[in-house]
Motif scaffolding. Structure first.
Motif, PDB file in Angstrom:
ATOM      1  N   LYS A 175      39.325   8.370  41.740  1.00 40.17           N
ATOM      2  CA  LYS A 175      39.450   8.960  40.416  1.00 40.17           C
ATOM      3  C   LYS A 175      40.865   9.496  40.203  1.00 40.17           C
ATOM      4  CE  LYS A 175      36.214  11.777  39.126  1.00 40.17           C
ATOM      5  NZ  LYS A 175      35.690  11.182  37.884  1.00 40.17           N
ATOM      6  N   ARG A 176      41.308   9.424  38.990  1.00 38.99           N
ATOM      7  CA  ARG A 176      42.619   9.963  38.643  1.00 38.99           C
ATOM      8  C   ARG A 176      42.534  11.480  38.461  1.00 38.99           C
ATOM      9  NH1 ARG A 176      46.381   6.356  36.827  1.00 38.99           N
ATOM     10  NH2 ARG A 176      47.340   7.937  35.496  1.00 38.99           N
ATOM     11  N   PRO A 203      42.434  14.639  36.587  1.00 37.67           N
ATOM     12  CA  PRO A 203      41.914  14.659  35.211  1.00 37.67           C
ATOM     13  C   PRO A 203      42.613  15.603  34.234  1.00 37.67           C
ATOM     14  CG  PRO A 203      40.536  16.008  36.638  1.00 37.67           C
ATOM     15  CD  PRO A 203      41.601  15.402  37.518  1.00 37.67           C
ATOM     16  N   GLY A 253      46.005  15.677  33.050  1.00 39.63           N
ATOM     17  CA  GLY A 253      47.343  15.307  32.603  1.00 39.63           C
ATOM     18  C   GLY A 253      48.061  14.439  33.620  1.00 39.63           C
ATOM     19  N   ASP A 254      48.703  13.409  33.123  1.00 43.68           N
ATOM     20  CA  ASP A 254      49.327  12.429  34.009  1.00 43.68           C
ATOM     21  C   ASP A 254      50.691  12.870  34.528  1.00 43.68           C
ATOM     22  OD1 ASP A 254      49.523   9.823  35.274  1.00 43.68           O
ATOM     23  OD2 ASP A 254      51.005   9.358  33.742  1.00 43.68           O
ATOM     24  N   ARG A 255      51.408  13.676  33.762  1.00 42.59           N
ATOM     25  CA  ARG A 255      52.774  13.981  34.147  1.00 42.59           C
ATOM     26  C   ARG A 255      53.073  15.477  34.200  1.00 42.59           C
ATOM     27  NH1 ARG A 255      55.372   9.608  34.694  1.00 42.59           N
ATOM     28  NH2 ARG A 255      57.314  10.725  34.986  1.00 42.59           N
ATOM     29  N   ARG A 295      54.848  16.798  37.642  1.00 46.67           N
ATOM     30  CA  ARG A 295      55.839  15.893  38.227  1.00 46.67           C
ATOM     31  C   ARG A 295      57.082  16.686  38.612  1.00 46.67           C
ATOM     32  NH1 ARG A 295      53.402  11.025  39.310  1.00 46.67           N
ATOM     33  NH2 ARG A 295      51.768  10.734  37.754  1.00 46.67           N
ATOM     34  N   ALA A 345      51.712  16.065  42.227  1.00 48.22           N
ATOM     35  CA  ALA A 345      51.419  15.556  40.889  1.00 48.22           C
ATOM     36  C   ALA A 345      49.957  15.174  40.712  1.00 48.22           C
ATOM     37  CB  ALA A 345      52.305  14.346  40.591  1.00 48.22           C
ATOM     38  N   ASP A 355      48.649  12.491  42.325  1.00 46.12           N
ATOM     39  CA  ASP A 355      48.511  11.065  42.650  1.00 46.12           C
ATOM     40  C   ASP A 355      48.095  10.951  44.119  1.00 46.12           C
ATOM     41  OD1 ASP A 355      49.338  10.386  40.103  1.00 46.12           O
ATOM     42  OD2 ASP A 355      51.434  10.185  40.678  1.00 46.12           O
ATOM     43  N   GLU A 371      48.415   7.557  45.998  1.00 44.38           N
ATOM     44  CA  GLU A 371      49.811   7.234  46.290  1.00 44.38           C
ATOM     45  C   GLU A 371      50.355   8.112  47.415  1.00 44.38           C
ATOM     46  OE1 GLU A 371      54.242   7.204  44.231  1.00 44.38           O
ATOM     47  OE2 GLU A 371      52.476   7.390  42.964  1.00 44.38           O
ATOM     48  N   ALA A 430      48.865  20.045  41.275  1.00 46.49           N
ATOM     49  CA  ALA A 430      47.541  19.511  40.957  1.00 46.49           C
ATOM     50  C   ALA A 430      46.435  20.232  41.706  1.00 46.49           C
ATOM     51  CB  ALA A 430      47.506  18.015  41.272  1.00 46.49           C
TER      52      ALA A 430
END
Length: 312
Positions: A35-36, A38, A40-42, A45, A105, A107, A110, A297
């Motif tokens: 799962k990503r 949840p 916010g993607d950035r 960072r 972040a 991820d 990754e 995160a």
């Protein structure tokens, strides 16, 4: 799935690995299904110099040095068995830095990939990513337990290679503790896993007395034992008391007072082992955690956990 854990057999099996990332997360195909993050993607960072600039704040809990070539060189000199597995310090430093950037972040897949690319010096960040993902985002109980079990395997190898690295012991103890939360604790204690968790966290503190997260981990360990076997058996058989758990959490707070992770775990511990008299204090800790400004995160996931508890 019926999970069992034989420490001696596991050590023999994992010593032959060339990968230092848990089997359950070593497959790129498997991680594609993760799962990503949840929220916010950035948002968390830390590109360019921002990671180094914010490193001290991000790592106030574990006192991990910034992973530049000089720091990895010191790590290898302190743990000579790492040397043969880190042929290029500069390349390893780049991979570990990128792994931590991905971890902060959210991820997490990754972060595992980049940690694996760095070799054993990337196991700490890879294991942290796997543990946070399994604890907060993995919804399938079997997959969660498998990720944590295999993280234990990988970390058991790391502490053999790097016995003088505080965070190798910390992630080892953390992985065992989280795994024990997903199997019957009496069975895990009978197999020695509970004791292994405590010993690893204590070793981390011996190497790094200012390790706030290790104190919190020991508080969690004490609480889990009390919750599962009762206060009397915990004290007589395992030498664990509620007061000891509170002492560790208070030490963690003193060292890293604005950590939402420590605050929510402390609150949960009071709810599990403190009885009805501690509910008000637990609620106050959840409120304090919910008011924190998360730096990455994992912290955001714990802030959201606190907010959910307050809303319940």
């Amino acid at each position: 799935m019926h999970l069992t854990f034989d420490w001696s057999t596991t050590l023999r099996r994992v010593r032959g690995r060339t990968s230092f990332v848990p089997d359950a997360v070593a497959s790129a195909g498997t991680r594609c299904g993760w799962k990503r993050f949840p929220f916010g993607d950035r948002i968390y960072r830390y590109g360019g110099d921002a990671l180094a600039t914010n490193w001290a704040r991000l790592h106030a809990g574990d006192a991990e040095p910034y992973p530049d070539v000089a720091a990895l060189g010191r790590l290898v000199r302190a743990n000579p068995a790492l040397g043969a597995r880190v042929p290029d310090l500069a390349a390893a430093a780049r991979d570990v830095e990128e792994a931590w950037r991905a971890y902060h972040a959210g991820d997490f897949a990754e972060a595992v990939d980049r940690g694996e690319a760095a070799g054993p010096v990337g196991t700490v960040v890879a294991a942290r990513a796997a543990i946070v993902y399994a604890t907060h985002l993995e919804e399938d109980e079997m997959r969660r337990a498998a990720i944590l079990r295999d993280t234990v395997d990988a970390c058991s190898v790391l502490v053999e290679l790097a016995p003088n690295w505080a965070n190798a012991w910390f992630v080892n103890g953390l992985a065992i503790g989280r795994y024990c939360q997903h199997v019957p604790l009496v069975r895990s204690l009978a197999r020695g896993l509970g004791g292994k968790s405590r010993e690893a966290l204590q070793r981390a503190l011996q190497l790094e007395p200012g390790h706030a997260d290790a104190h919190a981990g020991l508080g969690i360990y004490c609480t889990e034992v009390i919750d599962k076997v009762g206060a009397m058996v915990a004290a007589l058989t395992y030498g664990v008391k509620k007061e000891t758990a509170i002492e560790h959490f208070e030490a963690a707070r003193a060292l890293n007072p604005r950590s939402p992770t420590t605050l929510v775990e402390y609150a949960r511990a009071l709810m599990l082992a403190g009885g009805a008299a501690s509910l008000g204090r637990a609620h106050a800790l959840f409120a304090e955690a919910a008011a924190c400004q998360p730096l990455d995160a994992q912290a955001r996931l714990d802030v959201e956990w606190a907010r959910a508890e307050l809303a319940a």
